[in-house]
Design a protein around this motif. Sequence first.
Motif, short mmCIF file in Angstrom:
data_model
loop_
_atom_site.label_atom_id
_atom_site.label_comp_id
_atom_site.label_asym_id
_atom_site.label_seq_id
_atom_site.Cartn_x
_atom_site.Cartn_y
_atom_site.Cartn_z
N UNK A 6 -10.98 6.80 -8.57
CA UNK A 6 -10.23 8.04 -8.30
C UNK A 6 -9.12 7.77 -7.28
N UNK A 7 -7.97 8.37 -7.53
CA UNK A 7 -6.85 8.18 -6.61
C UNK A 7 -6.89 9.24 -5.51
N UNK A 8 -7.39 8.84 -4.35
CA UNK A 8 -7.48 9.75 -3.20
C UNK A 8 -6.94 9.04 -1.97
N UNK A 9 -5.63 9.06 -1.79
CA UNK A 9 -5.06 8.32 -0.65
C UNK A 9 -5.21 9.09 0.66
N UNK A 10 -6.38 8.94 1.28
CA UNK A 10 -6.60 9.64 2.56
C UNK A 10 -5.87 8.88 3.67
N UNK A 11 -5.47 9.64 4.68
CA UNK A 11 -4.70 9.07 5.80
C UNK A 11 -5.50 9.20 7.09
N UNK A 12 -5.40 8.17 7.91
CA UNK A 12 -6.03 8.28 9.24
C UNK A 12 -5.11 8.98 10.20
#
Length: 568
Positions: A6-12
């Motif tokens: 799954x494409x889930x580009x979470x950011x810190x």
Amino acid sequence: MRWSKLFVPTLRDVPADAEVASHRLLLRAGYIRQLGAGIYSCLPLARRSILKIEQIIREEMDRMGGQEFYLPALNPDDIWKESGRWEAMGDNMFRLKDRTGRDLCLGMTHEEVFTSIARDEIRSYRNLPQIWYQIQVKFRDEPRPKSGLLRVRQFTMKDSYSFDIDRKGLDHSYDLHEQAYRKIFERCGLEYLVVQAASGAMGGSESEEFVVFSDAGEDWVVSCSKCGYAANLERAVSNLEQVADPDGTSQFSEVHTPGQKTIEEVSTFLKIPKSRQIKSLVLIVENNPYLILLRGDHQLSEPKLAGVLSSEIFRPAMPDEIREIFGADPGSLGPVGIKEIRVLADKALEGRRNLVCGANRDDYHLVNVTPEVDFTAPYADIREVQEGDPCSSCGTPVKVAKAIEVGHIFKLGLKYSSSMKATVLNAEGQESPLVMGSYGIGVERILAAAVELYNDDLGIVLPRSIAPYQVVITLLRPDDEEHRALAEDFYEQLNARGIDCLLDDRDERPGVKFKDAELIGIPLRLTLGRKLTQGEVEVFSRADRETVTVPTTEALEAVEKILNQFPL
RNA sequence: CGGGGCGUGGCGCAGCUUGGUAGCGCGCACGGUUCGGGACCGUGAGGUCGGAGGUUCAAAUCCUCUCGCCCCGACCA
């Protein structure tokens, strides 16, 4: 879905441009990305949420007898010119030309197209009523897009239109919509409020907004916690707390007030409350000066004024214009002795005595000025309601708070059917104009409002009904065959029970998996980790952050039970 | 449209005042050690410094213009 696919580009780190919670979190959680000012791409998580919201809307619209359409966003100019909105929409409308030079626009709303279909195809009252809707893209060239998904230039709207033979029919269609909207927002898990609203450029008589209280919103809503009165500040009314004036009617006199210009300054200087002053505003209404009088502590409501004047074409006068008309600067203006200029006073000044106002002479004010003795002016309700004013229906102090508008329903009446000549034959065989209503819901705004409403230090907390997945299975040891097999088993079975399930099979450390799951706001987490050796798994509820440990054999029941505890 | 701020690897930022080899953290790739709360060590890839023009021997840095984005206001279905 397996998280590894799954494409889930979470950011810190938080993107610097995002200020409001929903914008910040939707970016961080990998739901959306910005393409331009007020233009956003929905990534898979947002898309899933939006589709769920749309499905809820669709079900409720269908339930009340609505029929789904899909109209073009690209519109020729002619129907807009017919309705008069080609001009009225001004710069808010995206306009373009085709290769032959013909004018086109991108639809901001679809009264024109739906009305043209109704006009051309509905011939008889026997075919009424009709409720037509669509879930479709809208384009509005907002002067100032802002706050992520809350104010954008392209968005999805569920818009519907009702066509009835008479007023009574419209009332019914409107009521159906109000009930459906309540159901929709409830099912989406929003705490919302229905408020009386101003219809603005949509035209028509009656309208109500569905709002969600939030500081990120742009509407100001007046509400009474006791009797339930609620209205958009633009049209809200309230009672007044009484202000005691000195008895009798004294002859007014001029006092020297050097350098005292604002209400505040004069109040302090003369030691009188602001509520005993007359605030004098000069507006240029369609090129004519107008003196507007308010109680010193009140603010002008421009929408109300527009209603009273039957004109929206007004602006504050420039200082030099004021000097020319009054012979004094703003700060020393008043109604006494004014003859050539039209004057309008707010009702709050009615019956007052011995007030203070400017003398139309720099650095001088008048004291003991009494309306109707020292000047006359027509009264109208043109003041803005303030926090703490007594409620007009029950007297309780009202609240004024910001809110996000997520839906709006309008009784349009004949506005479009007359301009576009949409008529049918009635029972008497006479041409009769269609009586219309129009109704809108901002789809992405529901998601944004939900995030504004439900978030914490860990991230988003979405209601079950609109979360992209209802359960995430956090598999802490994906390389362990037994663990993996069990996770796959849970995954299959939950999906088989109609529970949208995400399997976190990534080769990541536990901390990363927990943080991500919490950030994207999945309501429930089923954790398969070290307790599996004792035949146990954990069920973690995102909203209340409670964890329960259950035997693996009872895990599915526990998940369903906890999920069902959410009323949503 | 008025006011303010910002554009430098994917993200967050420093460098600019005072021109002289483009840096840090995160992320990313590879190897190793780790593995229940955003790990550690090592190696490495990745940047027309928003764009154009100008000044200069030399421009991320100075000047001019321009584009974009954010915030406040105006406005707003």
